[in-house]
Design a protein around this motif. Structure first.
Motif, PDB file in Angstrom:
ATOM      1  N   UNK A 156      31.244 -37.807 -71.761  1.00 56.11           N
ATOM      2  CA  UNK A 156      30.448 -38.098 -70.578  1.00 56.11           C
ATOM      3  C   UNK A 156      30.532 -36.924 -69.601  1.00 56.11           C
ATOM      4  N   UNK A 157      30.157 -37.131 -68.342  1.00 57.78           N
ATOM      5  CA  UNK A 157      30.280 -36.084 -67.342  1.00 57.78           C
ATOM      6  C   UNK A 157      31.717 -35.590 -67.242  1.00 57.78           C
ATOM      7  N   UNK A 158      31.861 -34.339 -66.795  1.00 57.15           N
ATOM      8  CA  UNK A 158      33.168 -33.709 -66.823  1.00 57.15           C
ATOM      9  C   UNK A 158      34.224 -34.397 -65.999  1.00 57.15           C
ATOM     10  N   UNK A 159      33.842 -35.038 -64.878  1.00 59.12           N
ATOM     11  CA  UNK A 159      34.863 -35.691 -64.063  1.00 59.12           C
ATOM     12  C   UNK A 159      35.560 -36.799 -64.834  1.00 59.12           C
ATOM     13  N   UNK A 160      34.835 -37.445 -65.758  1.00 57.52           N
ATOM     14  CA  UNK A 160      35.459 -38.481 -66.584  1.00 57.52           C
ATOM     15  C   UNK A 160      36.599 -37.888 -67.405  1.00 57.52           C
ATOM     16  N   UNK A 227      19.791 -23.680 -63.641  1.00 59.70           N
ATOM     17  CA  UNK A 227      19.554 -22.666 -64.674  1.00 59.70           C
ATOM     18  C   UNK A 227      20.129 -21.299 -64.316  1.00 59.70           C
ATOM     19  N   UNK A 228      20.393 -21.067 -63.055  1.00 58.19           N
ATOM     20  CA  UNK A 228      21.010 -19.816 -62.624  1.00 58.19           C
ATOM     21  C   UNK A 228      22.357 -20.155 -62.005  1.00 58.19           C
ATOM     22  N   UNK A 229      23.393 -19.425 -62.362  1.00 56.07           N
ATOM     23  CA  UNK A 229      24.746 -19.886 -62.064  1.00 56.07           C
ATOM     24  C   UNK A 229      25.510 -18.897 -61.193  1.00 56.07           C
ATOM     25  N   UNK A 230      26.286 -19.460 -60.281  1.00 60.50           N
ATOM     26  CA  UNK A 230      27.084 -18.723 -59.312  1.00 60.50           C
ATOM     27  C   UNK A 230      28.549 -19.102 -59.488  1.00 60.50           C
ATOM     28  N   UNK A 231      29.449 -18.155 -59.265  1.00 60.93           N
ATOM     29  CA  UNK A 231      30.883 -18.455 -59.344  1.00 60.93           C
ATOM     30  C   UNK A 231      31.221 -19.731 -58.581  1.00 60.93           C
ATOM     31  N   UNK A 232      31.864 -20.670 -59.255  1.00 60.01           N
ATOM     32  CA  UNK A 232      32.323 -21.895 -58.618  1.00 60.01           C
ATOM     33  C   UNK A 232      31.407 -23.083 -58.770  1.00 60.01           C
ATOM     34  N   UNK A 233      30.158 -22.847 -59.190  1.00 65.66           N
ATOM     35  CA  UNK A 233      29.242 -23.965 -59.431  1.00 65.66           C
ATOM     36  C   UNK A 233      29.838 -24.844 -60.534  1.00 65.66           C
ATOM     37  N   UNK A 234      29.807 -26.134 -60.322  1.00 64.18           N
ATOM     38  CA  UNK A 234      30.404 -27.067 -61.284  1.00 64.18           C
ATOM     39  C   UNK A 234      29.319 -27.879 -61.984  1.00 64.18           C
ATOM     40  N   UNK A 235      29.695 -28.465 -63.086  1.00 64.18           N
ATOM     41  CA  UNK A 235      28.730 -29.190 -63.919  1.00 64.18           C
ATOM     42  C   UNK A 235      28.032 -30.318 -63.161  1.00 64.18           C
ATOM     43  N   UNK A 236      28.708 -30.916 -62.173  1.00 67.42           N
ATOM     44  CA  UNK A 236      28.120 -32.037 -61.446  1.00 67.42           C
ATOM     45  C   UNK A 236      27.733 -31.695 -60.008  1.00 67.42           C
ATOM     46  N   UNK A 237      27.747 -30.397 -59.656  1.00 65.19           N
ATOM     47  CA  UNK A 237      27.414 -30.005 -58.282  1.00 65.19           C
ATOM     48  C   UNK A 237      26.039 -30.500 -57.859  1.00 65.19           C
ATOM     49  N   UNK A 238      25.069 -30.417 -58.761  1.00 62.42           N
ATOM     50  CA  UNK A 238      23.710 -30.832 -58.419  1.00 62.42           C
ATOM     51  C   UNK A 238      23.507 -32.336 -58.571  1.00 62.42           C
ATOM     52  N   UNK A 242      30.680 -35.695 -54.510  1.00 63.29           N
ATOM     53  CA  UNK A 242      31.727 -36.711 -54.671  1.00 63.29           C
ATOM     54  C   UNK A 242      32.304 -36.649 -56.081  1.00 63.29           C
ATOM     55  N   UNK A 243      31.434 -36.773 -57.078  1.00 65.91           N
ATOM     56  CA  UNK A 243      31.918 -36.752 -58.461  1.00 65.91           C
ATOM     57  C   UNK A 243      32.463 -35.378 -58.838  1.00 65.91           C
ATOM     58  N   UNK A 244      31.833 -34.331 -58.284  1.00 68.06           N
ATOM     59  CA  UNK A 244      32.367 -32.987 -58.511  1.00 68.06           C
ATOM     60  C   UNK A 244      33.792 -32.891 -57.985  1.00 68.06           C
ATOM     61  N   UNK A 245      34.032 -33.460 -56.814  1.00 64.32           N
ATOM     62  CA  UNK A 245      35.373 -33.450 -56.232  1.00 64.32           C
ATOM     63  C   UNK A 245      36.397 -34.143 -57.105  1.00 64.32           C
ATOM     64  N   UNK A 246      35.982 -35.202 -57.785  1.00 63.60           N
ATOM     65  CA  UNK A 246      36.913 -35.872 -58.697  1.00 63.60           C
ATOM     66  C   UNK A 246      37.401 -34.891 -59.765  1.00 63.60           C
ATOM     67  N   UNK A 300      26.452 -33.990 -50.140  1.00 59.40           N
ATOM     68  CA  UNK A 300      27.825 -33.669 -49.757  1.00 59.40           C
ATOM     69  C   UNK A 300      28.742 -34.873 -49.940  1.00 59.40           C
ATOM     70  N   UNK A 301      30.037 -34.638 -49.717  1.00 57.61           N
ATOM     71  CA  UNK A 301      31.022 -35.710 -49.829  1.00 57.61           C
ATOM     72  C   UNK A 301      32.177 -35.348 -50.725  1.00 57.61           C
ATOM     73  N   UNK A 302      32.682 -34.117 -50.592  1.00 55.39           N
ATOM     74  CA  UNK A 302      33.726 -33.617 -51.488  1.00 55.39           C
ATOM     75  C   UNK A 302      34.987 -34.472 -51.438  1.00 55.39           C
ATOM     76  N   UNK A 303      35.343 -34.944 -50.256  1.00 54.67           N
ATOM     77  CA  UNK A 303      36.481 -35.842 -50.139  1.00 54.67           C
ATOM     78  C   UNK A 303      37.798 -35.116 -49.897  1.00 54.67           C
ATOM     79  N   UNK A 304      38.906 -35.890 -49.863  1.00 53.50           N
ATOM     80  CA  UNK A 304      40.223 -35.346 -49.494  1.00 53.50           C
ATOM     81  C   UNK A 304      40.951 -34.722 -50.683  1.00 53.50           C
ATOM     82  N   UNK A 305      40.324 -33.705 -51.291  1.00 49.51           N
ATOM     83  CA  UNK A 305      40.813 -33.245 -52.591  1.00 49.51           C
ATOM     84  C   UNK A 305      41.245 -31.780 -52.601  1.00 49.51           C
ATOM     85  N   UNK A 306      41.355 -31.137 -51.437  1.00 47.43           N
ATOM     86  CA  UNK A 306      41.560 -29.691 -51.444  1.00 47.43           C
ATOM     87  C   UNK A 306      43.001 -29.245 -51.256  1.00 47.43           C
TER      88      UNK A 306
END
Length: 353
Positions: A156-160, A227-238, A242-246, A300-306
């Motif tokens: 499934x998605x990477x956060x899983x 389709x165009x990628x930047x350092x740090x872009x994650x599979x679920x960023x778009x 929230x899920x990216x933060x997980x 947005x909504x990265x959460x308390x994950x940093x």
């Protein structure tokens, strides 16, 4: 896993001295519902969790009882009040006497979330309190109910899969199961590389380690149209932050555990983790999203994950990380996401241990 005894000793001394941000973070934790000594556990034999926890038969109860057990374990270590240790044990005992399975579509993710937190509580209690007659039954629960579900990973998605690998790693540490630990770390490394893009990957991100995504078009779809990628872009960023933060959180948690266990993965992961934190916190801090990223629109909504990743990369390894620093300090004290993240300002803010 996640937090070592020297880290706990550092926190205990800072709280006793009333130093910030640890004193405020401790007050946040000890005032929360998770620290209540009157909490009544709500175990179930079968926890049934559908998509987005609908239906929710025991899903929230399980996750929050696990967070409460970890909260009480931290409170025990910091205060020396045995009532907290005994409450943590009571919560773990209630579930180990009852739960047998997770069902429905979100079962693997639920197992990963709860399975990430239970061992944190158990490690602290086992090694700093010790009087736990049902410890072996708890270990059996982890081995029979949780580990078989998470160790195989997910397509499934990477956060899983990252959350599931975090659970598998932590459970393996508690069980002293080196074979399962090595298996989980191998899958984790592959998934972390496939979850966060860095320029060294080439023109496209790495393919996920399992599943049917094996052509460029399938990969673009898997990355939610990017389709165009930047350092740090994650599979679920778009999809959403929230899920990216997980996923980012799980990467930091596993890296921190490997450091404690003696084979530190931070050097291998440092570019992916620092760029992913910087990429997402930049937009959380208010930078406009260019049209080249998610069509110019992110949720947005990265959460308390940093805190965990920021402490490791900035304070230990010396990376500047100005976007992550601004976000992290603005959110302090970072509390709980009520799923599997809890009290990381308290445990990891500026923690040199």
């Amino acid at each position: 896993m996640l937090v070592s005894r020297p880290q706990l000793d550092f926190v205990k001394a800072k709280v006793a001295a009333g130093a910030q941000p640890w004193a405020a973070a401790y007050q946040q934790m000890i005032s929360s519902r998770y620290a209540s000594l009157s909490r009544v556990p709500a175990p179930r034999e079968t926890v049934e969790c559908g998509s987005y926890s609908n239906p929710n038969y025991g899903c929230t109860d399980e996750r929050e009882d696990a967070i409460a057990a970890y909260t009480d374990a931290l409170a025990w270590y910091i205060t020396g009040n045995a009532a907290y240790a005994n409450k943590s044990i009571a919560l773990m005992d209630a579930w180990s006497a009852t739960i047998r399975r997770h069902t429905n579509s979100n079962a693997p993710l639920q197992t990963g979330w709860a399975g990430s937190v239970w061992p944190r509580a158990a490690e602290i209690i086992r090694y700093t309190y010790g009087n736990w007659p049902n410890q072996a039954r708890f270990a059996t629960m982890l081995r029979n109910v949780y580990l078989p579900v998470v160790i195989g990973g997910s397509s499934s998605n990477g956060n899983w899969e990252l959350s599931m690998m975090e659970a598998a790693v932590g459970i393996s540490v508690f069980l002293e199961d080196r074979a399962s630990y090595d298996r989980a770390i191998t899958r984790f490394r592959a998934r972390a590389q496939a979850f966060v893009y860095v320029a060294a990957d080439g023109v496209r991100p790495k393919y996920p380690p399992v599943g049917t995504v094996d052509t460029p078009e399938e990969l673009y779809s898997y990355w939610h149209g990017q389709r165009a990628f930047t350092d740090g872009h994650a599979q679920e960023s778009c999809r959403d932050f929230v899920h990216t933060g997980y996923g980012i959180s799980a990467i930091a948690h596993v890296a921190e555990t490997t450091r404690i266990q003696g084979v530190d993965l931070y050097p291998e992961l440092q570019d992916r983790l620092r760029h992913s934190l910087g990429f997402h916190t930049k937009f959380e801090n208010g930078t406009a999203v260019p049209s080249s990223i998610c069509g110019g629109d992110v949720t947005l909504g990265l959460g308390p994950i940093t805190e965990v990743g920021y402490n490791a990369l900035h304070n230990r390894l010396g990376f500047a990380m100005s976007n992550t620093q601004s976000y992290t300090e603005r959110l302090r004290p970072q509390g709980s996401n009520n799923l599997f993240v809890a009290w990381e300002t308290l445990t990891h803010a500026n923690n040199p241990a």
